[in-house]
Design a protein around this motif. Structure first.
Motif, PDB file in Angstrom:
ATOM      1  N   PRO A 124       0.833  -1.201   0.000  1.00 31.46           N
ATOM      2  CA  PRO A 124       0.000   0.000   0.000  1.00 31.46           C
ATOM      3  C   PRO A 124       0.866   1.250   0.000  1.00 31.46           C
ATOM      4  N   THR A 125       0.590   2.150  -0.918  1.00 32.17           N
ATOM      5  CA  THR A 125       1.331   3.413  -0.993  1.00 32.17           C
ATOM      6  C   THR A 125       0.489   4.438  -1.746  1.00 32.17           C
ATOM      7  N   PRO A 126       0.511   5.698  -1.298  1.00 32.29           N
ATOM      8  CA  PRO A 126      -0.244   6.709  -2.047  1.00 32.29           C
ATOM      9  C   PRO A 126       0.299   6.887  -3.467  1.00 32.29           C
ATOM     10  N   VAL A 157      -0.166  -0.362  -4.632  1.00 34.33           N
ATOM     11  CA  VAL A 157      -1.515   0.171  -4.835  1.00 34.33           C
ATOM     12  C   VAL A 157      -1.874   1.261  -3.826  1.00 34.33           C
ATOM     13  N   SER A 158      -2.753   2.163  -4.284  1.00 36.76           N
ATOM     14  CA  SER A 158      -3.274   3.257  -3.460  1.00 36.76           C
ATOM     15  C   SER A 158      -4.770   3.077  -3.302  1.00 36.76           C
ATOM     16  N   ILE A 159      -5.315   3.445  -2.145  1.00 36.24           N
ATOM     17  CA  ILE A 159      -6.778   3.365  -1.978  1.00 36.24           C
ATOM     18  C   ILE A 159      -7.456   4.707  -2.218  1.00 36.24           C
ATOM     19  N   GLY A 160      -6.725   5.720  -2.651  1.00 39.12           N
ATOM     20  CA  GLY A 160      -7.381   6.994  -2.958  1.00 39.12           C
ATOM     21  C   GLY A 160      -6.391   8.140  -2.936  1.00 39.12           C
ATOM     22  N   TYR A 194      -5.298  10.712  -1.245  1.00 31.49           N
ATOM     23  CA  TYR A 194      -5.049  11.375   0.028  1.00 31.49           C
ATOM     24  C   TYR A 194      -3.918  10.604   0.659  1.00 31.49           C
ATOM     25  N   VAL A 195      -3.286  11.172   1.693  1.00 29.14           N
ATOM     26  CA  VAL A 195      -2.117  10.513   2.266  1.00 29.14           C
ATOM     27  C   VAL A 195      -2.434  10.011   3.678  1.00 29.14           C
ATOM     28  N   LEU A 196      -2.195   8.731   3.896  1.00 31.08           N
ATOM     29  CA  LEU A 196      -2.329   8.132   5.226  1.00 31.08           C
ATOM     30  C   LEU A 196      -0.938   8.057   5.847  1.00 31.08           C
ATOM     31  N   GLY A 219       0.342   5.414   7.316  1.00 30.34           N
ATOM     32  CA  GLY A 219       0.917   4.116   6.968  1.00 30.34           C
ATOM     33  C   GLY A 219      -0.092   3.266   6.229  1.00 30.34           C
ATOM     34  N   GLY A 220       0.331   2.084   5.832  1.00 35.98           N
ATOM     35  CA  GLY A 220      -0.510   1.234   4.999  1.00 35.98           C
ATOM     36  C   GLY A 220      -1.554   0.411   5.743  1.00 35.98           C
ATOM     37  N   ALA A 266      -5.233   1.038   4.992  1.00 36.95           N
ATOM     38  CA  ALA A 266      -5.462   0.656   3.590  1.00 36.95           C
ATOM     39  C   ALA A 266      -5.601  -0.870   3.477  1.00 36.95           C
TER      40      ALA A 266
HETATM   41 CL1  6GU Z   1      -2.521   2.387   0.100  1.00 34.77          CL
HETATM   42  N1  6GU Z   1      -1.109   3.858   1.785  1.00 34.77           N
HETATM   43  C1  6GU Z   1      -0.803   5.012   2.366  1.00 34.77           C
HETATM   44  N2  6GU Z   1       0.151   5.035   3.259  1.00 34.77           N
HETATM   45  N3  6GU Z   1      -1.415   6.150   2.091  1.00 34.77           N
HETATM   46  C2  6GU Z   1      -2.388   6.085   1.188  1.00 34.77           C
HETATM   47  C3  6GU Z   1      -2.745   4.923   0.549  1.00 34.77           C
HETATM   48  C4  6GU Z   1      -2.084   3.803   0.881  1.00 34.77           C
HETATM   49  N4  6GU Z   1      -3.743   5.176  -0.317  1.00 34.77           N
HETATM   50  C5  6GU Z   1      -3.974   6.455  -0.206  1.00 34.77           C
HETATM   51  N5  6GU Z   1      -3.160   7.027   0.710  1.00 34.77           N
END
Ligand code: 6GU
Length: 288
Positions: free
Chosen positions: A128-130, A176-179, A181-183, A185-186, A189
């Protein structure tokens, strides 16, 4: 299906034990292992990150920790065997769900996420990564056919890229990213993706028909739903739903779905499969 999660915050994954996923674990359809990444740390301080080459803010997660961790989780060796196996949080109940009572056949979804040159037997590694490609319902469907999915939760500024590059020797790797915006950590997600995937595993939700009307299953958003009472706080349920005319109900639902998609996610209409009647309806509301 087996899910393994590598994280420095194993307690973040506790919600996997609840509700739908807990039920899937209880039924033996799902096994989940949560692994503390620090088990693979090599120094006395159990450090997992270091300053970035080239400078800049934040920390990067270390390859000498992640490499052996991913090797062990793929092979089920080393500290990975001592994983905290999640048991369901729910008290054991053998009551069938409402949607299991209709005797529909449980069937899976077609198609897997295997690219040219990849070993179809290799486990799937989700990072998981933005900065990843967007996760959406097509991935949820394809991944619901996997035997083994490993999630690698990065924190801080991410994981040394060589970890991801090297893991491709043992895994089919997807960043992969779930959207947008920045979280931090993963972990969150992973909860999102695990729920989206596991609910599609045959037998978990009870029947595939209950997915066919989901938002996105036909490329459109789902319309509104109503239940009893017919009138509540002066608000009436749309009359067509109580008319007993199934054809009219189906058409009304389709139109609500089209209207909502046009208002909220117009870009989805470009890829959706639309009939002549659908297009005429959209033209009419665009004109209003
Ligand atoms: Cl999958 N990970 C993180 N750290 N930030 C995110 C994300 C994932 N998707 C959107 N922002």
């Amino acid at each position: 299906m087996r899910l393994d999660v590598l994280t420095i915050f194993p307690e973040y994954l506790e919600p996997l034990r609840h509700a739908l996923l807990g039920k899937a674990i209880e039924k033996g359809l799902l096994a989940v292992g949560v692994h503390d990444l620090r088990q693979w740390a090599t120094d006395v301080h159990k450090s997992v990150d270091d300053s970035p080459f080239g400078g800049g803010p934040g920390m990067v997660m270390k390859p000498e920790v992640w490499g052996p961790a991913l090797d062990d989780v793929a092979a089920g060796t080393g500290p990975a065997t001592a994983a905290q196996e999640l048991a369901s949080a729910a008290p054991h109940v053998d009551r069938a769900r409402h949607d299991e009572l209709h005797g529909r056949e449980v069937a899976g979804y077609d198609g897997r996420d295997v690219r040219e040159g990849e070993d179809p037997e290799a486990p799937l590694l989700i990072v998981p990564t933005p900065a990843g490609v967007p996760f959406a319902q097509p991935q949820a469907r394809a991944w619901s056919n996997e035997d083994h999915i490993v999630f690698a939760c990065g924190r801080y500024e991410g994981i040394d890229q060589r970890v991801v590059d090297d893991a491709a020797h043992r895994y089919r790797v997807r960043e992969v990213s779930i959207g947008d915006y920045v979280l931090i950590g993963g972990e969150v997600a992973v909860l999102v993706m695990a729920e989206a995937v596991v609910r599609l595993v045959p037998g978990v939700l009870g029947n595939a028909a209950s997915h066919e009307e989901d938002s996105f299953s036909d490329g459109l958003l789902e319309g509104p739903s109503y239940t009893k009472p017919r009138e509540w706080r002066g608000l009436e349920v749309p009359e067509v739903l109580t008319s007993g005319n199934h054809g009219a109900v189906d058409r009304w639902r389709r139109e609500q779905s089209l209207r909502r998609t046009l208002e909220r996610r117009p870009e989805l209409l470009e890829a959706a499969e639309l009939s002549k009647q659908d297009r005429a309806f959209l033209e009419q509301i665009r004109a209003d």
